[in-house]
Design a protein around this motif. Structure first.
Motif, PDB file in Angstrom:
ATOM      1  N   PRO A  43      -8.548  14.460   0.923  1.00  0.00           N
ATOM      2  CA  PRO A  43      -8.968  13.076  -0.136  1.00  0.00           C
ATOM      3  C   PRO A  43      -7.107  12.894  -0.736  1.00  0.00           C
ATOM      4  CG  PRO A  43     -10.149  15.497  -0.067  1.00  0.00           C
ATOM      5  CD  PRO A  43      -9.758  15.798   0.951  1.00  0.00           C
ATOM      6  N   GLU A  44      -5.928  13.571  -0.310  1.00  0.00           N
ATOM      7  CA  GLU A  44      -4.909  13.146  -0.740  1.00  0.00           C
ATOM      8  C   GLU A  44      -4.395  11.894   0.645  1.00  0.00           C
ATOM      9  OE1 GLU A  44      -6.544  16.466  -0.333  1.00  0.00           O
ATOM     10  OE2 GLU A  44      -4.934  17.504  -2.358  1.00  0.00           O
ATOM     11  N   CYS A  45      -4.876  12.030   1.123  1.00  0.00           N
ATOM     12  CA  CYS A  45      -4.343  11.188   2.473  1.00  0.00           C
ATOM     13  C   CYS A  45      -5.076  10.127   2.150  1.00  0.00           C
ATOM     14  CB  CYS A  45      -4.611  11.418   3.610  1.00  0.00           C
ATOM     15  SG  CYS A  45      -4.278  10.363   5.280  1.00  0.00           S
ATOM     16  N   LEU A  46      -6.380   9.541   2.651  1.00  0.00           N
ATOM     17  CA  LEU A  46      -7.190   8.737   1.547  1.00  0.00           C
ATOM     18  C   LEU A  46      -7.077   7.584   0.277  1.00  0.00           C
ATOM     19  CD1 LEU A  46      -9.175   6.667   2.805  1.00  0.00           C
ATOM     20  CD2 LEU A  46     -11.284   8.433   1.502  1.00  0.00           C
ATOM     21  N   ALA A  47      -6.712   9.141  -0.049  1.00  0.00           N
ATOM     22  CA  ALA A  47      -6.003   8.115  -1.719  1.00  0.00           C
ATOM     23  C   ALA A  47      -4.656   7.766  -1.341  1.00  0.00           C
ATOM     24  CB  ALA A  47      -5.780   8.851  -2.268  1.00  0.00           C
ATOM     25  N   ALA A  48      -3.778   8.280  -0.982  1.00  0.00           N
ATOM     26  CA  ALA A  48      -2.339   7.357  -0.365  1.00  0.00           C
ATOM     27  C   ALA A  48      -2.276   6.852   0.012  1.00  0.00           C
ATOM     28  CB  ALA A  48      -1.649   8.781   0.375  1.00  0.00           C
ATOM     29  N   ALA A  49      -3.178   6.504   1.076  1.00  0.00           N
ATOM     30  CA  ALA A  49      -3.284   4.993   1.915  1.00  0.00           C
ATOM     31  C   ALA A  49      -4.018   4.361   1.257  1.00  0.00           C
ATOM     32  CB  ALA A  49      -3.753   5.494   3.060  1.00  0.00           C
ATOM     33  N   LEU A  50      -5.160   4.327   0.536  1.00  0.00           N
ATOM     34  CA  LEU A  50      -5.467   3.155  -0.565  1.00  0.00           C
ATOM     35  C   LEU A  50      -4.047   2.487  -1.280  1.00  0.00           C
ATOM     36  CD1 LEU A  50      -9.081   4.534  -1.250  1.00  0.00           C
ATOM     37  CD2 LEU A  50      -8.072   2.413   0.623  1.00  0.00           C
ATOM     38  N   ALA A  51      -3.902   3.365  -1.934  1.00  0.00           N
ATOM     39  CA  ALA A  51      -2.471   3.261  -2.761  1.00  0.00           C
ATOM     40  C   ALA A  51      -1.221   2.667  -2.463  1.00  0.00           C
ATOM     41  CB  ALA A  51      -2.021   4.606  -3.612  1.00  0.00           C
ATOM     42  N   GLU A  52      -0.468   3.222  -1.119  1.00  0.00           N
ATOM     43  CA  GLU A  52      -0.077   2.321  -0.274  1.00  0.00           C
ATOM     44  C   GLU A  52      -0.375   1.059  -0.063  1.00  0.00           C
ATOM     45  OE1 GLU A  52       1.752   4.790   2.578  1.00  0.00           O
ATOM     46  OE2 GLU A  52       1.280   6.576   1.364  1.00  0.00           O
ATOM     47  N   GLU A  53      -1.127   0.890   0.784  1.00  0.00           N
ATOM     48  CA  GLU A  53      -1.893  -0.470   1.335  1.00  0.00           C
ATOM     49  C   GLU A  53      -2.067  -1.664   0.149  1.00  0.00           C
ATOM     50  OE1 GLU A  53      -3.268   1.323   5.089  1.00  0.00           O
ATOM     51  OE2 GLU A  53      -5.124   1.669   3.755  1.00  0.00           O
ATOM     52  N   GLY A  54      -3.120  -1.674  -0.456  1.00  0.00           N
ATOM     53  CA  GLY A  54      -3.553  -1.816  -2.049  1.00  0.00           C
ATOM     54  C   GLY A  54      -4.129  -3.131  -1.755  1.00  0.00           C
ATOM     55  N   THR A  55      -4.161  -4.301  -1.406  1.00  0.00           N
ATOM     56  CA  THR A  55      -5.093  -5.467  -1.001  1.00  0.00           C
ATOM     57  C   THR A  55      -4.432  -5.916   0.253  1.00  0.00           C
ATOM     58  OG1 THR A  55      -4.136  -6.901  -2.402  1.00  0.00           O
ATOM     59  CG2 THR A  55      -6.173  -6.036  -3.718  1.00  0.00           C
ATOM     60  N   THR A  56      -3.727  -5.034   0.911  1.00  0.00           N
ATOM     61  CA  THR A  56      -3.085  -5.808   2.135  1.00  0.00           C
ATOM     62  C   THR A  56      -4.542  -5.972   3.786  1.00  0.00           C
ATOM     63  OG1 THR A  56      -1.441  -4.586   1.807  1.00  0.00           O
ATOM     64  CG2 THR A  56      -1.625  -5.080   4.145  1.00  0.00           C
ATOM     65  N   ALA A  57      -3.938  -6.831   4.075  1.00  0.00           N
ATOM     66  CA  ALA A  57      -5.812  -6.881   4.564  1.00  0.00           C
ATOM     67  C   ALA A  57      -5.185  -6.423   5.518  1.00  0.00           C
ATOM     68  CB  ALA A  57      -5.188  -8.842   5.663  1.00  0.00           C
ATOM     69  N   ALA A  58      -6.703  -5.870   6.048  1.00  0.00           N
ATOM     70  CA  ALA A  58      -7.301  -5.277   7.555  1.00  0.00           C
ATOM     71  C   ALA A  58      -6.393  -5.329   8.361  1.00  0.00           C
ATOM     72  CB  ALA A  58      -8.662  -5.128   7.799  1.00  0.00           C
ATOM     73  N   ASN A  59      -5.842  -6.532   8.832  1.00  0.00           N
ATOM     74  CA  ASN A  59      -4.706  -6.463  10.155  1.00  0.00           C
ATOM     75  C   ASN A  59      -3.840  -5.910   9.834  1.00  0.00           C
ATOM     76  OD1 ASN A  59      -4.174  -8.871   8.165  1.00  0.00           O
ATOM     77  ND2 ASN A  59      -4.405 -10.390  10.829  1.00  0.00           N
ATOM     78  N   MET A  60      -2.945  -6.152   9.051  1.00  0.00           N
ATOM     79  CA  MET A  60      -1.607  -5.877   8.532  1.00  0.00           C
ATOM     80  C   MET A  60      -2.053  -4.572   8.264  1.00  0.00           C
ATOM     81  SD  MET A  60      -0.169  -8.717   8.541  1.00  0.00           S
ATOM     82  CE  MET A  60       1.136  -8.241   8.244  1.00  0.00           C
ATOM     83  N   ARG A  61      -2.472  -3.548   8.696  1.00  0.00           N
ATOM     84  CA  ARG A  61      -2.422  -2.318   7.773  1.00  0.00           C
ATOM     85  C   ARG A  61      -3.282  -1.635   9.521  1.00  0.00           C
ATOM     86  NH1 ARG A  61      -6.611  -0.737   3.064  1.00  0.00           N
ATOM     87  NH2 ARG A  61      -5.891  -2.455   1.977  1.00  0.00           N
TER      88      ARG A  61
END
Length: 84
Positions: A43-61
């Protein structure tokens, strides 16, 4: 900046290459997801990923993070369209 302490408990540390593959399909993804599903800090990993990536496009993740592919994370974090 040092990594959060929870990251030291991640099961991904045993095989980090599994999670950074450019191939976000198939057997490698399923193996990574299985590992994430057993991970105590998923859960912490997913929350961190979502927070770090924000609304960045899928191809930039990149990478499998929190048990999700870049595209899956983008789908849940992209801005929602509003009716005009």
């Amino acid at each position: 900046m040092p990594a959060p302490a929870w990251q030291l408990e991640g099961l991904c540390l045993a095989d980090p290459d599994l999670f950074t593959s450019d191939d976000n399909r198939g057997e490698l993804v399923e193996e990574a997801r299985d590992t994430c599903n057993r991970c105590p800090v998923q859960p912490e990993c997913l929350a961190a990923a979502l927070a770090e990536e924000g609304t960045t496009a899928a191809n930039m993740r990149g990478s499998i993070r929190g048990g999700m592919t870049p595209t899956e994370r983008w789908r849940i974090s992209r801005p929602k369209k509003t009716a005009a």
